[in-house]
Each structure stands twice: as structure tokens, then as C-alpha cells.
Scaffold this active site. Structure first.
Site, PDB file in Angstrom:
ATOM      1  N   CYS A 183       0.812  -1.362  -0.032  1.00 31.31           N
ATOM      2  CA  CYS A 183       0.035   0.132   0.031  1.00 31.31           C
ATOM      3  C   CYS A 183       0.966   1.264  -0.083  1.00 31.31           C
ATOM      4  O   CYS A 183       1.820   1.173   0.635  1.00 31.31           O
ATOM      5  CB  CYS A 183      -1.034  -0.143   1.254  1.00 31.31           C
ATOM      6  SG  CYS A 183      -1.996   1.226   1.401  1.00 31.31           S
TER       7      CYS A 183
ATOM      8  N   GLY B 147      -3.339  12.197   3.400  1.00 28.67           N
ATOM      9  CA  GLY B 147      -3.872  12.986   4.376  1.00 28.67           C
ATOM     10  C   GLY B 147      -5.392  12.354   4.612  1.00 28.67           C
ATOM     11  O   GLY B 147      -5.339  11.008   4.615  1.00 28.67           O
TER      12      GLY B 147
ATOM     13  N   HIS C 284       4.091   7.685   7.624  1.00 27.80           N
ATOM     14  CA  HIS C 284       3.272   7.531   6.549  1.00 27.80           C
ATOM     15  C   HIS C 284       1.852   8.111   6.261  1.00 27.80           C
ATOM     16  O   HIS C 284       1.430   8.234   5.365  1.00 27.80           O
ATOM     17  CB  HIS C 284       2.865   5.913   6.236  1.00 27.80           C
ATOM     18  CG  HIS C 284       1.658   5.257   7.036  1.00 27.80           C
ATOM     19  ND1 HIS C 284       1.357   5.453   8.452  1.00 27.80           N
ATOM     20  CD2 HIS C 284       0.753   4.684   6.412  1.00 27.80           C
ATOM     21  CE1 HIS C 284       0.169   4.792   8.488  1.00 27.80           C
ATOM     22  NE2 HIS C 284      -0.251   4.474   7.558  1.00 27.80           N
TER      23      HIS C 284
ATOM     24  N   ALA D 181      -1.529  10.396   8.812  1.00 20.77           N
ATOM     25  CA  ALA D 181      -1.753  11.025  10.195  1.00 20.77           C
ATOM     26  C   ALA D 181      -1.766   9.826  11.235  1.00 20.77           C
ATOM     27  O   ALA D 181      -1.600   9.992  12.415  1.00 20.77           O
ATOM     28  CB  ALA D 181      -2.975  11.747  10.069  1.00 20.77           C
TER      29      ALA D 181
END
Lengths: 142, 478
Positions: B98, B376, B401, B403
């Protein structure tokens, strides 16, 4: 001896969602955990029962069998693009066979929220309580 | 998290000394407030990882660390095969490779100044990019194409016409993970992927159109092609069904393998196998094939985004800044105890952040440090960072990576309603498209930690330095 209500619920997890199915027997607990899995995606009562799919899996240990059962359902959801409302599970020794009743995903009607990626070993437990009721649970990675 | 058992080394570095079966310490990087807000489970999970055979240095937790399964998310751990080191599927995660890629567009914010333009772009992207549960890509792979994709990654996708050769030099591994073994990828994993190429997925995956709202390091930002007011596109997605299937199959196999190799597991989710074992080698070969799948998928998603922009903004040119993966295990050379060692570095929800001068950074960026892309949360910011000098000894050259979640999905749906959230974000200038209102509520910006504080911590801890901050304008959620 108190009765064993057949039910499912979701468990809190920091990033993902846990499923728990309970009932008077192991088969009912596995079936209810299947409904809890569907409920991660959308309310199960939005799913019609227009098609059936059969699933088989096996494992020498009860908890590994539950893990494989949920992953087998996720595989069918993913490859057939289907959701299932009702599950009929039969257990014999270390083997599970099941019929899944559901329909292809209809994004407009189901409004699917999130896809289950896989069952995990986190909070994995299959156990019978003092009253003889069975519950099966684990966290699903979404 | 209780701070009383942690030794503060400086304002953003916290050490948990080895105890019990721990072989190495745990080091957490975050400012005090973030550490206090972390679930106690994060420390428990990191301490469990530190008991595994062959673990070296320390187990690190990034500032966005949160409760995962087995390994904490935001966790970094390296294993030495010469010291019976292990590889763990739980240390990589189910969504293998991912990651995030960011592209410049050549457009300025003025091109998207009015709501109508943003609405039309959001609709066009949502119509063209398959997203959410049950969506299918337009690509259906034959068995031979599947093998080529698993071996070739983004290089395969570019050769198939989904991209341009110049893209490849701005992707980790040059767009193709070496050592992939398509023959180790099971028929069920292949079947799950057959119609999922070029699909975004669901959950926290997204495609965002963003504007650069702050530049912190003008020189590096300029070299990355970024300046204040520029419109960019960021894509967050992974290896889809194939990676998930490889992960779940490996978990069960490694549980049995750990037992067979006499490895004591403090948590079943830490199921692992020696790197030098058949199970370990099979997993590594399949996992590398899944990395290629993720790289190919993000490449195809890029192609789809380019098609939409070509139609909507003929002057736009989408050029890749960089592509990073944040769920991986990679063999890397690191200095340990004064010696160069080949280590297997697990990064689960952590980004590789090589420092300036590292030979594995593409020549075009080598003097700057590896670009690190921080995802984000629809409403808040994303960041572009660059690896800091000296971070090898701090975190095996790793950074955060995203928040990181601050609350569960259930808590989020109790607190926010999807439709209302979409309206509120729109009033703030962020146009969200998603097949599911509940999915949007689960991913509410408020369900995440303060990304600004996470990035400040990563910079203060010397993991990666800030280059630019990106603010969302359009968000396609799966």
C-alpha cells in the site's frame, strides 16, 4: 441453564472492526459471525437472497477453522462481487461446509461502506461459556 | 500511553528498555502529546515484536503509530538472517505495498478556483476511476499477463501503454521489485486480482486533487516540481485482493511454521518464519510479486487520472514526483555495530526515507534525500518530506506514513454522519465523491491524529524534513 440467544455484534478496534457471532452451537456462532462480516459492508437487511454459493474449508484447530471460514467468505465476496445475508454452516470433524445466500453488489442500493480485506488472528477466539453458549470472534482487516 | 516506563532521550524520542523476553529496546518517535494519546497497545505490540528471533537494533514506532494487529501500524523492525532472523506477514500487513504517489499537473490553483470546475472534475474522476466495494476495473488479465504483471510491476504497466518510461525512474525500485516469484502466488490470490487492476479500493484509499499551500524548503520543492499554488494529484492505494490473499494465506502458514521451528510467539498475529526457510522464502517471493502488483495498480490509476485531466484540462501534464510504499519488507544494507549488514526491514505503515546521497535514491533526487509522501484525511493536509541525514541509525531510514487513526471506525460513525460531513467539507472547498456516506464518516478527518503534529515530530526527531504541505480540493474515496 439460561438460553443462548443467536446474535452478532461488532467489536471495537483502533483501526479495523471485530466481528463476533454467538449461538447455542458452534455452527450458529460461525453463521452469525458471517452476518457480522456482511454488516461491515452494509446493513444485512439490504441484501436480497437471490443466489447461493457453497464454501468448504478445513483446519485441525477450531480457531484456525473459524479464521479460514471468514477468509473463505471474504474470497467469495471479492471474486464474485457479492454480499450475503444468510449463512448455513455444517461442521463435521475438522471440515466445514456452508451455503451462503445473497446477491451481487448493487452500489446504489447497498451503499457499501468498506471492503473486508482479510480475517486476522487478532482477538481470535472460539469458546463456549459456562452456560454452554458458543461465541466466535476475530478482528477483520478493512 | 503511560509515560512512566519510558525514558525520554530528547523531546521526541522515548526509549522503552528491554525487559522479560525482549531482545532489543523499543524507541518511539513523537512529541509528548502524541505519545500520551497513543493506545497502550502500541507499546505492548512493539515490545512483542522485540522478542522475535534475529531482531536487531531496536523496534521503532513512528509518530503516527497506532494499534495494529501483531505489529503496531507505524512500526519498523529489522531482522538479520545470519542471526536466525524471521520474516513476518503481520509485519508487512495485508495490503502489501500500500502506498502513495504524487503527480504535478502543470496547473495553478486559479484553474480550479470556482466550485463548478471542481465539481465537474470530481464527477469526471469518480466516473472514470473504479472505487469502492464491488467496483471492477476495465482490465481483465489472462494467466500470462498476470505472470508478467507480477514480475514486472509498473514497468509492465508502462510497456502495456499505461504510462510513460520517465515515470519509472521516480518509483521505488525503478517500478519493478526484484526477486518476485509469481510462481509462489496462489491461484486464489490471482483470482482475486483478475478484475481488480486499476481499482482504487475502499477504506482509507483515495485519489485527491490538491494544492500546494506551503513550501518549507524552496530548493528541494523546486527540484520535486512543487511551488506554492500548484495543483497536484495524489493516489493512495495498494495491491488490492491479491495482496490481501497472500497476507491471509501466509499468516496461517507462518503460524504453523513458527511452531515447527520452535519460535515462541507472544501474539499469534506475529506468526513468522525464518528468512532462510522454505516458508520464509516462499512468502518473500510472493510478497515481492504483490509489491509489483501495487506498483502496477498505482501506475494504471495514474493513467486513468491522466485521461480525465486530458479531457478536462488539455493543457495539464501529469508528471510523477515519486511513488512510495509503506507496507513492505525489504532487504537493505545498514550499518550495525560498525558492520555493514544485509537486513530484512519490515515497515508496516512506515515509509522508507533514505538520507541524501543514498545509492538507492534515483539520481535526479539523490542529493536531496528520498521523497516521503504523507497521506492526508480528506479535510486535513498531506505532506511531501525528504529523508533526513543520519536517519539510518535512528530508524533504519524510515519515517511516518500518514496521520494515523485516533479513533475506531465505530466511534467515528457515532460522531459524524457521512452526508453532513460531505456538505461541510464542500463548504470548506473540498469536493468529496464516494459510493458510501458511512465510508466517508468512518474516514472523517477528525478520526485521525493531527497530521501537522505527526510531521513536526518526524522532522524534530530527524527522520524526514518538511518540503511542502498539500491541501485537498477534490477527494475520490473508495
Amino acid at each position: 441453564m439460561r438460553p443462548c440467544p443467536t446474535h452478532w455484534e461488532h467489536l471495537e478496534h483502533g483501526a479495523d472492526i471485530g466481528v463476533r457471532g454467538c449461538g447455542p452451537g458452534l455452527e450458529a456462532a460461525f453463521e452469525q459471525a458471517g452476518v457480522a462480516l456482511t454488516a461491515i459492508v452494509c446493513p444485512p437487511d439490504r441484501v436480497h437472497e437471490s443466489a447461493t454459493v457453497t464454501v468448504d474449508c478445513e483446519a485441525a484447530e477450531r480457531e484456525l477453522l473459524f479464521f479460514r471460514w471468514l477468509n473463505a467468505v471474504i474470497y467469495e465476496m471479492d471474486t464474485r462481487r457479492m454480499l450475503f445475508r444468510r449463512y448455513r454452516v455444517t461442521l463435521r470433524d475438522h471440515r466445514l461446509s456452508a451455503t451462503l445466500h445473497g446477491e451481487p453488489v448493487d452500489p446504489a442500493r447497498h451503499r457499501p461502506a468498506v471492503e473486508p480485506k482479510g480475517a486476522t488472528f487478532t482477538a481470535l477466539r472460539v469458546a463456549q461459556d459456562a452456560a454452554g453458549c458458543w461465541c466466535a470472534q476475530c478482528v477483520i482487516d478493512v | 500511553m503511560e509515560l512512566n516506563e519510558l525514558e525520554p532521550l530528547d523531546e521526541t524520542t522515548w526509549r522503552y528498555a528491554p525487559r522479560g523476553a525482549m531482545r532489543v529496546p523499543v524507541i518511539l518517535y513523537a512529541q509528548r502529546g502524541l505519545v500520551e494519546a497513543m493506545d497502550q497497545k502500541v507499546l505492548e505490540q512493539a515490545a512483542n515484536v522485540s522478542t522475535l528471533p534475529g531482531v536487531v537494533g531496536a523496534v521503532y514506532v513512528m509518530p503516527d503509530g497506532h494499534w495494529g494487529y501483531g505489529f503496531p501500524i507505524g512500526g519498523v523492525a529489522a531482522f538479520d538472517p545470519d542471526r536466525d532472523g524471521v520474516v513476518s506477514a503481520g509485519g508487512v500487513g495485508f495490503d502489501i505495498s500500500c502506498g502513495v504517489r504524487t503527480l504535478t499537473t502543470g496547473l495553478r490553483a486559479e484553474a480550479l478556483a470556482d466550485n463548478g470546475t471542481r465539481e465537474r472534475l470530481a464527477d469526471a474522476l469518480f466516473a472514470h476511476i473504479p472505487a469502492g466495494v464491488g467496483s471492477r476495473g476495465r482490465i481483465r488479465l489472462s494467466d500470462a499477463e498476470m505472470d508478467d504483471m507480477l514480475a514486472g510491476g509498473a514497468r509492465w504497466a508502462v510497456a502495456m501503454g499505461w504510462g510513460q518510461p520517465a515515470d519509472l525512474e521516480r518509483i521505488e525500485e525503478g517500478g519493478c521489485m526484484a526477486g518476485a516469484r509469481p510462481d509462489y502466488v496462489s491461484p486464489r490470490a490471482r483470482e482475486r486480482q483478475r478484475r481488480e487492476m486499476g481499482t482504487l479500493g475502499s477504506g482509507n484509499h483515495y485519489l485527491e486533487v490538491q494544492v500546494v499551500d506551503t513550501v518549507y524548503d524552496p530548493n528541494t520543492a523546486a527540484r520535486f516540481g512543487l511551488s506554492t499554488g500548484d495543483v497536484v494529484v495524489s493516489i493512495h492505494s495498494g495491491s488490492r485482493g491479491l495482496g490481501h490473499q497472500i497476507g491471509t494465506e501466509a499468516l496461517a502458514e507462518m503460524w504453523l511454521a513458527a511452531r515447527a521451528h520452535g519460535i515462541t510467539l507472544p501474539d499469534r498475529e506475529l506468526a513468522c518464519a525464518p528468512i532462510r526457510s522454505e516458508t520464509g522464502e516462499r512468502y518473500l517471493g510472493a510478497m515481492r510479486a504483490a509489491i509489483n502488483c501495487a506498483l502496477a495498480n498505482r501506475q494504471i490509476l495514474t493513467h486513468l487520472a491522466r485521461e480525465v485531466f486530458a479531457e478536462s484540462f488539455p493543457a495539464a501534464r501529469l508528471e510523477l514526483v515519486y511513488d512510495v510504499s509503506h507496507n513492505t519488507c525489504k532487504a537493505e544494507n545498514h550499518r550495525l555495530d560498525g558492520q555493514e549488514r544485509r537486513l530484512y526491514v519490515h515497515r508496516k505503515g512506515a515509509t522508507r526515507a533514505f538520507p541524501p546521497g543514498h545509492p538507492d535514491i534515483p539520481a535526479v533526487y539523490r542529493d536531496l534525500g528520498q521523497p516521503v509522501l504523507i497521506g492526508g484525511t480528506m479535510g486535513t493536509a498531506s505532506y511531501v518530506l525528504a529523508g533526513s541525514p543520519g536517519n539510518e541509525r535512528r530508524s533504519f531510514s524510515s519515517a511516518c506514513h500518514g496521520a494515523g487513526r485516533a479513533m475506531s471506525r465505530r466511534q467515528a460513525t457515532r460522531q459524524w454522519k457521512g452526508a453532513e460531513l460531505i456538505r461541510r467539507l464542500q463548504a470548506e472547498g473540498v469536493h468529496v465523491r464516494s459510493p458510501s456516506a458511512r465510508g466517508v464518516a468512518e474516514e472523517a478527518p477528525g478520526a485521525y491524529k493531527d497530521v501537522d503534529a505527526v510531521v513536526e515530530s518526524a522532522e524534530a526527531a530527524g527522520l524526514a524534513r518538511k518540503v511542502a504541505r498539500l491541501r485537498p480540493l477534490v477527494c475520490i474515496k473508495g
